[in-house]
Motif scaffolding. Sequence first.
Motif, short mmCIF file in Angstrom:
data_model
loop_
_atom_site.label_atom_id
_atom_site.label_comp_id
_atom_site.label_asym_id
_atom_site.label_seq_id
_atom_site.Cartn_x
_atom_site.Cartn_y
_atom_site.Cartn_z
N ASP A 34 0.84 -1.21 0.00
CA ASP A 34 0.00 0.00 0.00
C ASP A 34 0.87 1.25 0.00
N SER A 35 2.11 1.11 -0.48
CA SER A 35 3.08 2.19 -0.40
C SER A 35 2.96 3.17 -1.56
N SER A 36 3.54 4.34 -1.38
CA SER A 36 3.73 5.28 -2.49
C SER A 36 5.14 5.86 -2.39
N ASP A 37 6.02 5.12 -1.69
CA ASP A 37 7.41 5.53 -1.49
C ASP A 37 8.25 5.08 -2.68
N SER A 38 9.12 5.94 -3.17
CA SER A 38 9.92 5.63 -4.35
C SER A 38 10.75 4.35 -4.19
N LYS A 39 11.14 4.04 -2.95
CA LYS A 39 11.95 2.82 -2.73
C LYS A 39 11.12 1.55 -2.95
N ASP A 40 9.79 1.68 -2.95
CA ASP A 40 8.91 0.54 -3.14
C ASP A 40 8.36 0.46 -4.57
N LEU A 41 8.86 1.33 -5.46
CA LEU A 41 8.39 1.31 -6.85
C LEU A 41 8.74 -0.01 -7.52
N LEU A 42 7.75 -0.66 -8.14
CA LEU A 42 7.98 -1.91 -8.86
C LEU A 42 8.12 -1.68 -10.36
N PHE A 43 7.18 -0.91 -10.92
CA PHE A 43 7.22 -0.61 -12.35
C PHE A 43 6.33 0.58 -12.66
N SER A 44 6.48 1.13 -13.86
CA SER A 44 5.62 2.22 -14.30
C SER A 44 5.13 1.91 -15.71
N VAL A 45 3.99 2.51 -16.06
CA VAL A 45 3.36 2.28 -17.36
C VAL A 45 3.02 3.63 -17.97
N LYS A 46 3.33 3.80 -19.25
CA LYS A 46 2.94 5.04 -19.91
C LYS A 46 2.61 4.77 -21.37
N LYS A 47 1.87 5.69 -21.96
CA LYS A 47 1.56 5.58 -23.38
C LYS A 47 2.85 5.71 -24.19
N SER A 48 2.97 4.89 -25.25
CA SER A 48 4.18 4.92 -26.07
C SER A 48 4.33 6.25 -26.79
N SER A 49 3.20 6.87 -27.13
CA SER A 49 3.22 8.17 -27.79
C SER A 49 1.99 8.96 -27.37
N LEU A 50 2.04 10.27 -27.54
CA LEU A 50 0.93 11.12 -27.09
C LEU A 50 -0.32 10.89 -27.92
N ILE A 51 -0.17 10.78 -29.24
CA ILE A 51 -1.32 10.60 -30.14
C ILE A 51 -1.35 9.15 -30.61
N GLN A 52 -2.45 8.47 -30.32
CA GLN A 52 -2.56 7.06 -30.67
C GLN A 52 -3.91 6.74 -31.28
N PHE A 53 -3.89 5.90 -32.33
CA PHE A 53 -5.13 5.37 -32.90
C PHE A 53 -5.40 3.98 -32.34
N LYS A 54 -4.33 3.31 -31.98
CA LYS A 54 -4.44 2.04 -31.27
C LYS A 54 -3.63 2.18 -29.98
N THR A 55 -4.16 1.64 -28.91
CA THR A 55 -3.46 1.76 -27.64
C THR A 55 -2.13 1.00 -27.68
N GLU A 56 -1.09 1.67 -27.27
CA GLU A 56 0.22 1.02 -27.12
C GLU A 56 0.87 1.61 -25.87
N LEU A 57 1.16 0.74 -24.92
CA LEU A 57 1.72 1.18 -23.65
C LEU A 57 3.08 0.55 -23.43
N ASP A 58 4.00 1.32 -22.84
CA ASP A 58 5.32 0.82 -22.48
C ASP A 58 5.36 0.59 -20.98
N VAL A 59 5.97 -0.52 -20.58
CA VAL A 59 6.10 -0.86 -19.17
C VAL A 59 7.58 -0.91 -18.82
N PHE A 60 7.96 -0.17 -17.78
CA PHE A 60 9.36 -0.10 -17.35
C PHE A 60 9.48 -0.60 -15.90
N LEU A 61 10.34 -1.57 -15.67
CA LEU A 61 10.61 -2.01 -14.31
C LEU A 61 11.39 -0.91 -13.57
#
Length: 207
Positions: free
Chosen positions: A97-124
């Motif tokens: 239930d953390s929000s501390d940076s030391k407990d970060l597992l991964f992040s997800v963001k859109k590959s590009s700002l404008i998208q016709f099909k959803t594409e997300l990048d996941v970074f550990l």
Amino acid sequence: MAAMPSAAPFVSPVAVVGPQFCAPYPVDLTVTKKAISLSDGDFTVTDVNGTVVFKVKGTVLSIRDRRVLLDSAGNPLVSMQQKIMSAHRRWQVYRGDSSDSKDLLFSVKKSSLIQFKTELDVFLAANTGEQACDFKIKGSYFERSCTVYLGESNTVIAQMSRKYTVKNIVLGKDTFGATVYPNVDFAFVVALIVILDEINKDRDGGD
């Protein structure tokens, strides 16, 4: 169950939330979202036997969107938060239930700002440079289906598709079916499905 596309066998399990969520066989899950919920963003995840495996709870009147993935006993596994003032709709996922940076597992963001099909990048969390993503999610325009890949490869680790039934429409529920490949962390995949749904909801203007 639909036949799975061929995928290269994994030498080692893909464990992000924890190795206890990696099974040596494909795992089929059903993710059901309540259309109307006081806390918004409530999901229930069941296995092929209908047994509840996970629940996802949203927050009420929060400054930022936040979701918590719970195990069947109600223990928090990961918390998902949308980063404020993020152009690419970045979500950050922390242990417990953390929000501390030391407990970060991964992040997800859109590959590009404008998208016709959803594409997300996941970074550990260890991938601080973010020169290449660790996982990628590709979805169809109407988000009836999406596939999770290992990095930029063609190796599939999970697939998700939206289910349309009269019962779900009457009950005001959204239902997704997910197949998680062997040795892949299915708690991690459920977190990705929740974030995908949130990003699509934002795109539809239903924020």
